[in-house]
Scaffold this active site. Structure first.
Site, PDB file in Angstrom:
ATOM      1  CG  ASN A  26      16.907  33.494  -4.998  1.00  0.00           C
ATOM      2  OD1 ASN A  26      16.769  33.095  -3.836  1.00  0.00           O
ATOM      3  ND2 ASN A  26      15.974  34.195  -5.629  1.00  0.00           N
ATOM      4  CD1 TRP A  27      20.564  27.854  -3.830  1.00  0.00           C
ATOM      5  CD2 TRP A  27      20.775  26.856  -1.834  1.00  0.00           C
ATOM      6  NE1 TRP A  27      21.748  27.162  -3.836  1.00  0.00           N
ATOM      7  CE2 TRP A  27      21.901  26.537  -2.621  1.00  0.00           C
ATOM      8  CE3 TRP A  27      20.700  26.342  -0.541  1.00  0.00           C
ATOM      9  CZ2 TRP A  27      22.931  25.720  -2.152  1.00  0.00           C
ATOM     10  CZ3 TRP A  27      21.726  25.535  -0.070  1.00  0.00           C
ATOM     11  CH2 TRP A  27      22.820  25.231  -0.870  1.00  0.00           C
ATOM     12  CE  LYS A  28      13.625  31.895  -7.184  1.00  0.00           C
ATOM     13  NZ  LYS A  28      12.679  32.061  -8.282  1.00  0.00           N
ATOM     14  CB  SER A  45      14.428  30.655 -17.318  1.00  0.00           C
ATOM     15  OG  SER A  45      13.144  30.586 -16.747  1.00  0.00           O
ATOM     16  CG  HIS A  90      13.082  37.579  -5.973  1.00  0.00           C
ATOM     17  ND1 HIS A  90      11.917  36.957  -6.353  1.00  0.00           N
ATOM     18  CD2 HIS A  90      14.067  37.009  -6.708  1.00  0.00           C
ATOM     19  CE1 HIS A  90      12.199  36.049  -7.278  1.00  0.00           C
ATOM     20  NE2 HIS A  90      13.507  36.064  -7.509  1.00  0.00           N
ATOM     21  N   GLY A 128      18.121  30.983 -10.141  1.00  0.00           N
ATOM     22  CA  GLY A 128      17.182  30.372  -9.197  1.00  0.00           C
ATOM     23  C   GLY A 128      17.201  28.860  -9.313  1.00  0.00           C
ATOM     24  N   GLY A 129      16.219  28.319 -10.010  1.00  0.00           N
ATOM     25  CA  GLY A 129      16.045  26.862 -10.124  1.00  0.00           C
ATOM     26  C   GLY A 129      17.323  26.095 -10.428  1.00  0.00           C
ATOM     27  CD  GLU A 152      15.834  37.697 -10.802  1.00  0.00           C
ATOM     28  OE1 GLU A 152      16.540  36.702 -10.961  1.00  0.00           O
ATOM     29  OE2 GLU A 152      14.980  37.775  -9.904  1.00  0.00           O
ATOM     30  N   GLY A 196      11.456  31.239 -13.429  1.00  0.00           N
ATOM     31  CA  GLY A 196      10.926  29.943 -13.014  1.00  0.00           C
ATOM     32  C   GLY A 196      10.189  29.145 -14.071  1.00  0.00           C
TER      33      GLY A 196
HETATM   34  P1  PGA Z   1      14.878  31.103 -11.993  1.00  0.00           P
HETATM   35  O1  PGA Z   1      14.756  32.174 -10.824  1.00  0.00           O
HETATM   36  O2  PGA Z   1      16.321  31.020 -12.363  1.00  0.00           O
HETATM   37  O3  PGA Z   1      14.338  29.833 -11.419  1.00  0.00           O
HETATM   38  O4  PGA Z   1      14.043  31.616 -13.120  1.00  0.00           O
HETATM   39  C1  PGA Z   1      15.532  33.340 -10.818  1.00  0.00           C
HETATM   40  C2  PGA Z   1      15.129  34.195  -9.660  1.00  0.00           C
HETATM   41  O5  PGA Z   1      13.942  34.216  -9.303  1.00  0.00           O
HETATM   42  O6  PGA Z   1      15.988  34.862  -9.048  1.00  0.00           O
END
Ligand code: PGA
Length: 249
Positions: A8-10, A212, A95, A233-234, A166, A172
């Site tokens: 998920n590149w956001k 995370s 999300h 995500g990150g 999640e 994050g």
């Molecule tokens: P993260 O994000 O891996 O940066 O915690 C996950 C997400 O929000 O899908």
């Protein structure tokens, strides 16, 4: 069963040039042995280019959200059908970062139905806030989310949905959810699915962990059958790191 690793590149990166570089790096790095289905969900504006680059590769594409309905007078919206026609297979829905700007379980339920009608697979995010966890409300909140987002969806259709646990407090921040806690919640989610649909679907439905995730902790969630994969995500913005995670499957 084949694991699913979703990136998920956001709202990243900021230029098409950077996105292309990342797509190419992914394409070159994937497919050397990993058994997982790797899915990339970049911002909408990069999807068409991604589809061109990934043509013939094993990497699948997804959107990060989509409209409630098909086409029409909906300024600023992107429909599930548009995503499908671009070659996307998945859509992330509900999300926590979208829930934070007003999406609720009722709206997410409508979007799930629309996405299923459009022939895509929804990846539906669930999870409690830090405050709710502190108040020991995790299971209450999760049960409510699961029941409300799956309202009036047939058992067969439930079986086609991907759920993602999640915990919002783990997103994050570099503080991932301890695997034993995540597993307890995952089993609980499957129990609710068994009541809503049936035990077979509850066993088979895909359930991801997100929050995370990195290459150091990914295996904690991947080594059990309870989780079907990860939503990253990150760490997915660092392509080498994402490839490393995918290679663990
Ligand atoms: P993260 O994000 O891996 O940066 O915690 C996950 C997400 O929000 O899908």
């Amino acid at each position: 069963m084949k694991k699913i690793i979703v990136a998920n590149w956001k709202c990243n990166p900021q230029t098409l040039r950077e996105a292309q570089k990342m797509f190419l790096e992914l394409k070159q790095g994937i497919g050397r042995g990993e058994k997982a289905e790797a899915v990339v969900c970049p911002p909408f504006v990069y999807l068409a280019r991604a589809a061109e680059i990934f043509k013939g590769s094993k990497i699948k594409l997804g959107g990060q959200n989509c409209a409630l309905t098909e086409g029409g007078p909906y300024t600023g919206e992107i429909s599930a059908v548009m995503l499908k026609n671009l070659g996307a297979k998945y859509v992330i829905l509900g999300h926590s970062e979208r829930r934070a700007i007003g999406e609720d379980n009722v709206l997410i339920n409508q979007k799930i139905k629309n996405v299923l009608k459009g022939g895509l697979t929804p990846i539906v995010c669930l999870g409690e806030t830090a405050q709710q966890k502190q108040n020991n409300e995790t299971f209450l909140i999760l049960e409510q989310q699961v029941r409300e987002v799956l309202q009036k969806i047939t058992s067969t259709q439930v079986g086609k949905i991907i759920l993602a646990y999640e915990p919002i407090w783990a997103i994050g921040g570099g503080q991932s959810c301890p695997a034993d806690f995540a597993l307890t919640v995952a089993l609980f989610i499957r129990k609710i699915i068994s009541q809503i649909a049936n035990p077979t679907i509850a066993r088979r439905v895909s359930l991801l962990y997100g929050g995370s995730v990195d290459s150091a902790n990914a295996e904690d969630y991947l080594k059990t059958e309870i989780f079907s994969g990860l939503l990253v995500g990150g760490a997915s913005l660092k392509i080498k790191e994402f490839l490393k995670i995918a290679s663990l499957t």
